[in-house]
Design an enzyme around this catalytic site. Sequence first.
Site, short mmCIF file in Angstrom:
data_model
loop_
_atom_site.label_atom_id
_atom_site.label_comp_id
_atom_site.label_asym_id
_atom_site.label_seq_id
_atom_site.Cartn_x
_atom_site.Cartn_y
_atom_site.Cartn_z
N LYS A 105 0.86 -1.19 0.00
CA LYS A 105 0.00 0.00 0.00
C LYS A 105 0.89 1.23 0.00
O LYS A 105 2.03 1.19 0.46
CB LYS A 105 -0.89 0.03 1.25
CG LYS A 105 -2.17 0.81 1.07
CD LYS A 105 -3.19 -0.01 0.30
CE LYS A 105 -4.52 0.65 0.15
NZ LYS A 105 -5.52 -0.28 -0.40
N GLY A 217 -20.70 6.44 1.97
CA GLY A 217 -19.58 6.77 1.06
C GLY A 217 -20.09 6.70 -0.36
O GLY A 217 -20.76 5.72 -0.74
N TYR A 218 -19.83 7.75 -1.14
CA TYR A 218 -20.37 7.76 -2.51
C TYR A 218 -19.27 8.07 -3.52
O TYR A 218 -19.40 8.93 -4.37
CB TYR A 218 -21.54 8.75 -2.60
CG TYR A 218 -22.63 8.25 -3.52
CD1 TYR A 218 -23.27 7.06 -3.27
CD2 TYR A 218 -23.01 8.99 -4.65
CE1 TYR A 218 -24.27 6.59 -4.11
CE2 TYR A 218 -24.02 8.52 -5.49
CZ TYR A 218 -24.64 7.32 -5.21
OH TYR A 218 -25.63 6.86 -6.05
N GLY A 219 -18.16 7.35 -3.38
CA GLY A 219 -17.08 7.47 -4.34
C GLY A 219 -17.12 6.29 -5.29
O GLY A 219 -18.19 5.77 -5.61
N ASN A 220 -15.96 5.84 -5.70
CA ASN A 220 -15.90 4.73 -6.65
C ASN A 220 -16.64 3.50 -6.12
O ASN A 220 -17.50 2.93 -6.80
CB ASN A 220 -14.42 4.41 -6.94
CG ASN A 220 -14.27 3.23 -7.87
OD1 ASN A 220 -14.55 2.09 -7.50
ND2 ASN A 220 -13.84 3.48 -9.09
N ALA A 221 -16.30 3.09 -4.89
CA ALA A 221 -16.91 1.88 -4.34
C ALA A 221 -18.40 2.08 -4.07
O ALA A 221 -19.24 1.28 -4.50
CB ALA A 221 -16.17 1.47 -3.08
N GLY A 222 -18.75 3.15 -3.37
CA GLY A 222 -20.12 3.37 -2.92
C GLY A 222 -21.10 3.63 -4.05
O GLY A 222 -22.21 3.07 -4.09
N TYR A 223 -20.71 4.49 -4.98
CA TYR A 223 -21.63 4.81 -6.09
C TYR A 223 -21.95 3.57 -6.92
O TYR A 223 -23.12 3.26 -7.18
CB TYR A 223 -21.03 5.92 -6.97
CG TYR A 223 -21.67 5.99 -8.35
CD1 TYR A 223 -23.02 6.31 -8.48
CD2 TYR A 223 -20.93 5.73 -9.49
CE1 TYR A 223 -23.62 6.35 -9.74
CE2 TYR A 223 -21.53 5.78 -10.75
CZ TYR A 223 -22.86 6.08 -10.86
OH TYR A 223 -23.46 6.12 -12.10
P1 NAD Z 1 -13.36 7.50 -3.20
O1 NAD Z 1 -12.34 8.54 -2.90
O2 NAD Z 1 -13.78 7.29 -4.60
O3 NAD Z 1 -14.67 7.79 -2.34
C1 NAD Z 1 -14.67 7.97 -0.96
C2 NAD Z 1 -16.08 8.43 -0.58
O4 NAD Z 1 -16.18 8.42 0.84
C3 NAD Z 1 -16.40 9.84 -1.05
O5 NAD Z 1 -17.73 9.89 -1.51
C4 NAD Z 1 -16.27 10.67 0.23
O6 NAD Z 1 -17.10 11.82 0.22
C5 NAD Z 1 -16.76 9.66 1.23
N1 NAD Z 1 -16.31 9.98 2.60
C6 NAD Z 1 -15.14 10.48 3.03
N2 NAD Z 1 -15.16 10.65 4.36
C7 NAD Z 1 -16.37 10.24 4.79
C8 NAD Z 1 -17.00 10.18 6.04
N3 NAD Z 1 -16.37 10.57 7.14
N4 NAD Z 1 -18.27 9.70 6.10
C9 NAD Z 1 -18.91 9.29 4.97
N5 NAD Z 1 -18.38 9.33 3.76
C10 NAD Z 1 -17.12 9.80 3.66
O7 NAD Z 1 -12.80 6.14 -2.54
P2 NAD Z 1 -13.18 4.65 -2.92
O8 NAD Z 1 -12.21 4.18 -3.93
O9 NAD Z 1 -14.64 4.55 -3.17
O10 NAD Z 1 -12.82 3.92 -1.54
C11 NAD Z 1 -13.75 3.84 -0.46
C12 NAD Z 1 -13.34 2.70 0.46
O11 NAD Z 1 -13.31 1.50 -0.32
C13 NAD Z 1 -11.96 2.82 1.09
O12 NAD Z 1 -11.97 2.22 2.36
C14 NAD Z 1 -11.08 2.03 0.15
O13 NAD Z 1 -9.90 1.59 0.80
C15 NAD Z 1 -12.03 0.91 -0.20
N6 NAD Z 1 -11.68 0.21 -1.43
C16 NAD Z 1 -11.74 0.82 -2.66
C17 NAD Z 1 -11.38 0.11 -3.79
C18 NAD Z 1 -11.48 0.70 -5.18
O14 NAD Z 1 -11.19 -0.04 -6.13
N7 NAD Z 1 -11.91 1.91 -5.34
C19 NAD Z 1 -10.92 -1.20 -3.66
C20 NAD Z 1 -10.87 -1.79 -2.40
C21 NAD Z 1 -11.25 -1.07 -1.29
#
Ligand code: NAD
Length: 415
Positions: A105, A217-223
């Site tokens: 990481k 959470g509404y980023g890559n994973a959440g959306y």
């Molecule tokens: P991202 O940056 O795309 O999105 C993060 C989201 O979380 C954003 O919508 C942000 O506004 C929100 N957020 C931040 N702080 C917050 C809070 N205190 N309360 C509620 N929401 C909050 O990130 P991502 O890639 O979606 O990653 C999210 C999680 O998923 C992380 O724990 C990451 O390690 C995990 N993850 C992601 C991937 C991937 O491929 N993207 C893979 C494995 C694990």
Amino acid sequence: MSDFNPFEVARKQIDECAEILKLDSSIHEVLKNPMRELHVSLPIRMDNGEVHVFKGFRIQYNDARGPAKGGIRFHPEETIDTVRALACWMTWKCALADIPLGGGKGGIICNPKEMSQAELERLSRAYIGEIYRFIGPRMDVPAPDVYTNPQIMAWMMDEYSKIVGGHQFGVITGKPLCVGGSRGRGDATARGGMYTIREAAKVCNIDLEKATIAVQGYGNAGYFAAKLAKTFFGSKIVAVSDSKGGIYSSKGIDPDAAMEHKSKTRSVVGLPGTESVSNEELLELEVDVLIPAALENVITEKNAKNIKAKIVAELANGPTTPEADVILNKNGIHLIPDFLCNAGGVIVSYFEMIQNSSMYYWEEKEVYERLDKKITAAYQSVLESSKKYNINMRQAAYVVAVERVVEAMKTRGWV
Ligand code: NAD
């Protein structure tokens, strides 16, 4: 959230697993420590002419099973212990998914929301300039994570290629399609999570077509989780949130409308037809499936007893503390542990590495089918192990993963 040290959590989980497996103390000690850490200082000229020095890290936690693999996070509150914990979890995730990779990481302490694209590009290239000796397609292959994206991966791949020569697409994954990305990588984490939720729903006798879901959470994973849950299963997404707060609607939220609103206003909050909920309230809603998809340590001993979901699908890394784990388990909540639930990203990253080295790119359908096969096999191995040892799903995931890593370390003659 920040009262907790995620690395202490990760180490506690190893201790628990060592006890179940009766691990030798020297093996236990190796598993509790990162094998390699690199700390770098990155002086960057900002757009206003001043030089700001950013701190960055790259950690290879354990690479007994193959090259290290793991994302790079850009976050203002990044800490070395968060990166250690995440590198540790990557080790278990790759082993559990049964892909031939170890755990790594990286991270940079910075606030990308306050930086221009040009500053981000300079920072991304400078990071590679400092860590390039430490990474490579046969050594350590980074990927995107919180607040990093395909464009950043492209800059990093380009910088690495310039330094070492040739087109080094295989040095990093999560790249845009036009420079060696894999089809299906964009939503792979959420898609993998959906396959595990499908399996868990069978175990819990939940009809996903009638199920309600809340996503934090509404980023890559959440959306993508919200979007795929609706399109795959026809489930109703009743709540979603981001760092500014959450929204709720008993009638259901359209995931694309919420994303459109977020793109315009920088938050899902205020989407017409919804009411506001806090991030804390969202976790305690009466739903069938709760998907934490933001940051670490949000389900703690304080709120775990109030969680009403039947399935907690951990798309985020480390959202639940060990104390909360005990409470969820006691309350009969079926937990899909993080390094199983969110393994889809790394599985498709691994597919991207294969495609980069063969220079032949697969159709989307092939990616999805192979992902489904790998992650469903992982889910089943965890379920079996949980029955065999009479342990909870997280402990079972650890048992499967740790056994595989220990087997590789022993076979290589490391321990
Ligand atoms: P991202 O940056 O795309 O999105 C993060 C989201 O979380 C954003 O919508 C942000 O506004 C929100 N957020 C931040 N702080 C917050 C809070 N205190 N309360 C509620 N929401 C909050 O990130 P991502 O890639 O979606 O990653 C999210 C999680 O998923 C992380 O724990 C990451 O390690 C995990 N993850 C992601 C991937 C991937 O491929 N993207 C893979 C494995 C694990």
